[in-house]
Write a protein that holds these residues in place. Structure first.
Motif, PDB file in Angstrom:
ATOM      1  N   MET A   1       0.842  -1.172   0.000  1.00 55.45           N
ATOM      2  CA  MET A   1       0.000   0.000   0.000  1.00 55.45           C
ATOM      3  C   MET A   1       0.895   1.247   0.000  1.00 55.45           C
ATOM      4  SD  MET A   1      -2.900   1.410   2.692  1.00 55.45           S
ATOM      5  CE  MET A   1      -2.842  -0.052   3.610  1.00 55.45           C
ATOM      6  N   ALA A   2       0.526   2.205  -0.799  1.00 54.01           N
ATOM      7  CA  ALA A   2       1.298   3.431  -0.933  1.00 54.01           C
ATOM      8  C   ALA A   2       0.834   4.473   0.083  1.00 54.01           C
ATOM      9  CB  ALA A   2       1.135   3.992  -2.337  1.00 54.01           C
ATOM     10  N   ASP A   3       1.686   5.451   0.298  1.00 55.36           N
ATOM     11  CA  ASP A   3       1.336   6.607   1.115  1.00 55.36           C
ATOM     12  C   ASP A   3       1.072   7.786   0.204  1.00 55.36           C
ATOM     13  OD1 ASP A   3       1.633   5.260   3.489  1.00 55.36           O
ATOM     14  OD2 ASP A   3       3.573   6.126   3.991  1.00 55.36           O
ATOM     15  N   VAL A   4       0.377   8.763   0.745  1.00 59.14           N
ATOM     16  CA  VAL A   4       0.157  10.015   0.027  1.00 59.14           C
ATOM     17  C   VAL A   4       0.735  11.151   0.872  1.00 59.14           C
ATOM     18  CG1 VAL A   4      -1.885   9.286  -1.264  1.00 59.14           C
ATOM     19  CG2 VAL A   4      -2.171  10.276   0.999  1.00 59.14           C
ATOM     20  N   LEU A   5       1.108  12.214   0.193  1.00 51.45           N
ATOM     21  CA  LEU A   5       1.563  13.425   0.857  1.00 51.45           C
ATOM     22  C   LEU A   5       0.472  14.471   0.653  1.00 51.45           C
ATOM     23  CD1 LEU A   5       3.929  14.799   2.379  1.00 51.45           C
ATOM     24  CD2 LEU A   5       4.636  15.702   0.166  1.00 51.45           C
ATOM     25  N   VAL A   6      -0.085  14.930   1.759  1.00 50.18           N
ATOM     26  CA  VAL A   6      -1.172  15.893   1.735  1.00 50.18           C
ATOM     27  C   VAL A   6      -0.634  17.249   2.154  1.00 50.18           C
ATOM     28  CG1 VAL A   6      -3.417  16.484   2.731  1.00 50.18           C
ATOM     29  CG2 VAL A   6      -2.819  14.093   2.336  1.00 50.18           C
ATOM     30  N   VAL A   7      -0.962  18.278   1.382  1.00 46.94           N
ATOM     31  CA  VAL A   7      -0.603  19.644   1.747  1.00 46.94           C
ATOM     32  C   VAL A   7      -1.852  20.265   2.360  1.00 46.94           C
ATOM     33  CG1 VAL A   7       0.279  21.863   0.964  1.00 46.94           C
ATOM     34  CG2 VAL A   7       1.019  19.756  -0.180  1.00 46.94           C
TER      35      VAL A   7
ATOM     36  N   LEU B   1       1.153  22.584   6.255  1.00 44.41           N
ATOM     37  CA  LEU B   1       1.692  21.317   6.746  1.00 44.41           C
ATOM     38  C   LEU B   1       1.710  20.286   5.634  1.00 44.41           C
ATOM     39  CD1 LEU B   1      -0.252  21.090  10.136  1.00 44.41           C
ATOM     40  CD2 LEU B   1       2.069  21.947   9.750  1.00 44.41           C
ATOM     41  N   TYR B   2       2.813  19.575   5.534  1.00 46.89           N
ATOM     42  CA  TYR B   2       2.967  18.467   4.581  1.00 46.89           C
ATOM     43  C   TYR B   2       2.861  17.190   5.406  1.00 46.89           C
ATOM     44  CZ  TYR B   2       4.650  22.104   1.464  1.00 46.89           C
ATOM     45  OH  TYR B   2       4.746  23.238   0.696  1.00 46.89           O
ATOM     46  N   ILE B   3       1.783  16.450   5.199  1.00 42.25           N
ATOM     47  CA  ILE B   3       1.473  15.302   6.041  1.00 42.25           C
ATOM     48  C   ILE B   3       1.466  14.025   5.216  1.00 42.25           C
ATOM     49  CG2 ILE B   3      -0.263  14.283   7.570  1.00 42.25           C
ATOM     50  CD1 ILE B   3      -1.218  17.213   8.095  1.00 42.25           C
ATOM     51  N   GLN B   4       2.275  13.066   5.652  1.00 43.92           N
ATOM     52  CA  GLN B   4       2.314  11.759   5.007  1.00 43.92           C
ATOM     53  C   GLN B   4       1.312  10.858   5.718  1.00 43.92           C
ATOM     54  OE1 GLN B   4       6.233  10.104   4.737  1.00 43.92           O
ATOM     55  NE2 GLN B   4       5.496   8.073   4.183  1.00 43.92           N
ATOM     56  N   MET B   5       0.471  10.192   4.923  1.00 44.61           N
ATOM     57  CA  MET B   5      -0.536   9.301   5.501  1.00 44.61           C
ATOM     58  C   MET B   5      -0.804   8.149   4.539  1.00 44.61           C
ATOM     59  SD  MET B   5      -3.979  11.633   4.970  1.00 44.61           S
ATOM     60  CE  MET B   5      -5.205  10.329   4.908  1.00 44.61           C
TER      61      MET B   5
ATOM     62  N   GLU C   1      -7.842  23.350   5.180  1.00 39.93           N
ATOM     63  CA  GLU C   1      -8.268  22.776   3.907  1.00 39.93           C
ATOM     64  C   GLU C   1      -7.088  22.119   3.198  1.00 39.93           C
ATOM     65  OE1 GLU C   1      -9.833  26.048   1.669  1.00 39.93           O
ATOM     66  OE2 GLU C   1      -7.893  26.977   1.397  1.00 39.93           O
ATOM     67  N   VAL C   2      -7.388  21.023   2.514  1.00 36.76           N
ATOM     68  CA  VAL C   2      -6.379  20.339   1.710  1.00 36.76           C
ATOM     69  C   VAL C   2      -6.200  21.142   0.427  1.00 36.76           C
ATOM     70  CG1 VAL C   2      -5.861  18.260   0.395  1.00 36.76           C
ATOM     71  CG2 VAL C   2      -6.857  18.078   2.680  1.00 36.76           C
ATOM     72  N   VAL C   3      -4.951  21.537   0.143  1.00 32.48           N
ATOM     73  CA  VAL C   3      -4.675  22.311  -1.065  1.00 32.48           C
ATOM     74  C   VAL C   3      -3.850  21.519  -2.082  1.00 32.48           C
ATOM     75  CG1 VAL C   3      -4.909  24.553   0.045  1.00 32.48           C
ATOM     76  CG2 VAL C   3      -2.675  23.445   0.009  1.00 32.48           C
ATOM     77  N   GLY C   4      -3.445  20.311  -1.695  1.00 28.02           N
ATOM     78  CA  GLY C   4      -2.702  19.472  -2.625  1.00 28.02           C
ATOM     79  C   GLY C   4      -2.546  18.069  -2.074  1.00 28.02           C
ATOM     80  N   ILE C   5      -2.387  17.128  -2.990  1.00 26.81           N
ATOM     81  CA  ILE C   5      -2.168  15.737  -2.585  1.00 26.81           C
ATOM     82  C   ILE C   5      -1.406  15.034  -3.712  1.00 26.81           C
ATOM     83  CG2 ILE C   5      -4.397  14.967  -3.493  1.00 26.81           C
ATOM     84  CD1 ILE C   5      -4.524  13.033  -1.078  1.00 26.81           C
ATOM     85  N   THR C   6      -0.462  14.177  -3.319  1.00 30.20           N
ATOM     86  CA  THR C   6       0.291  13.416  -4.302  1.00 30.20           C
ATOM     87  C   THR C   6       0.615  12.044  -3.727  1.00 30.20           C
ATOM     88  OG1 THR C   6       2.163  13.471  -5.837  1.00 30.20           O
ATOM     89  CG2 THR C   6       2.582  14.266  -3.609  1.00 30.20           C
ATOM     90  N   ARG C   7       0.729  11.078  -4.593  1.00 31.05           N
ATOM     91  CA  ARG C   7       1.037   9.705  -4.178  1.00 31.05           C
ATOM     92  C   ARG C   7       2.545   9.540  -4.060  1.00 31.05           C
ATOM     93  NH1 ARG C   7      -0.358   4.146  -7.160  1.00 31.05           N
ATOM     94  NH2 ARG C   7      -0.762   2.939  -5.296  1.00 31.05           N
ATOM     95  N   LEU C   8       3.004   8.873  -2.996  1.00 31.05           N
ATOM     96  CA  LEU C   8       4.426   8.714  -2.742  1.00 31.05           C
ATOM     97  C   LEU C   8       5.003   7.382  -3.198  1.00 31.05           C
ATOM     98  CD1 LEU C   8       4.690  10.265   0.825  1.00 31.05           C
ATOM     99  CD2 LEU C   8       5.375  11.296  -1.328  1.00 31.05           C
ATOM    100  N   GLY C   9       4.234   6.325  -3.230  1.00 34.64           N
ATOM    101  CA  GLY C   9       4.770   5.014  -3.580  1.00 34.64           C
ATOM    102  C   GLY C   9       4.022   4.375  -4.732  1.00 34.64           C
TER     103      GLY C   9
END
Length: 91
Positions: free
Chosen positions: A1-7, A53-57, A82-90
């Motif tokens: 399972m991959a993580d995402v980075l949420v801004v 905040l850049y949060i890995q989840m 509010e979430v202003v960005g999201i990207t997949r890390l794995g």
């Protein structure tokens, strides 16, 4: 399972809110699966600054980013978040 980075952009209630203390409150309120990997501040207006905040989840976390926003929005001193960005890390 991959993580995402949420801004996540967090707006404080007022310019009198100490952003370092607010960061600590947010960090202590997040579930153990969430990890703040970076923090920044962004000027908004009239001395007011937002906390970025850049949060890995985990990608498949129940509730997704809605749950993250709800947790942070319920912290004293937060006007809204509010979430202003999201990207997949794995893969």
């Amino acid at each position: 399972m991959a993580d995402v980075l949420v801004v996540l952009k967090v707006y404080p209630d007022s310019d009198e809110i100490n952003l370092d203390n607010l960061y600590g409150d947010i960090s202590n309120s997040l579930p153990k699966e969430y990890k703040i990997v970076k923090k920044e501040t962004e000027p908004i207006a009239f001395g007011l600054k937002a906390l970025i905040l850049y949060i890995q989840m985990p990608e498949q976390m129940e509730g997704g980013t809605d749950n993250l926003e709800e947790i942070v929005n319920n912290i004293q001193g937060v006007s809204h978040a509010e979430v202003v960005g999201i990207t997949r890390l794995g893969f």
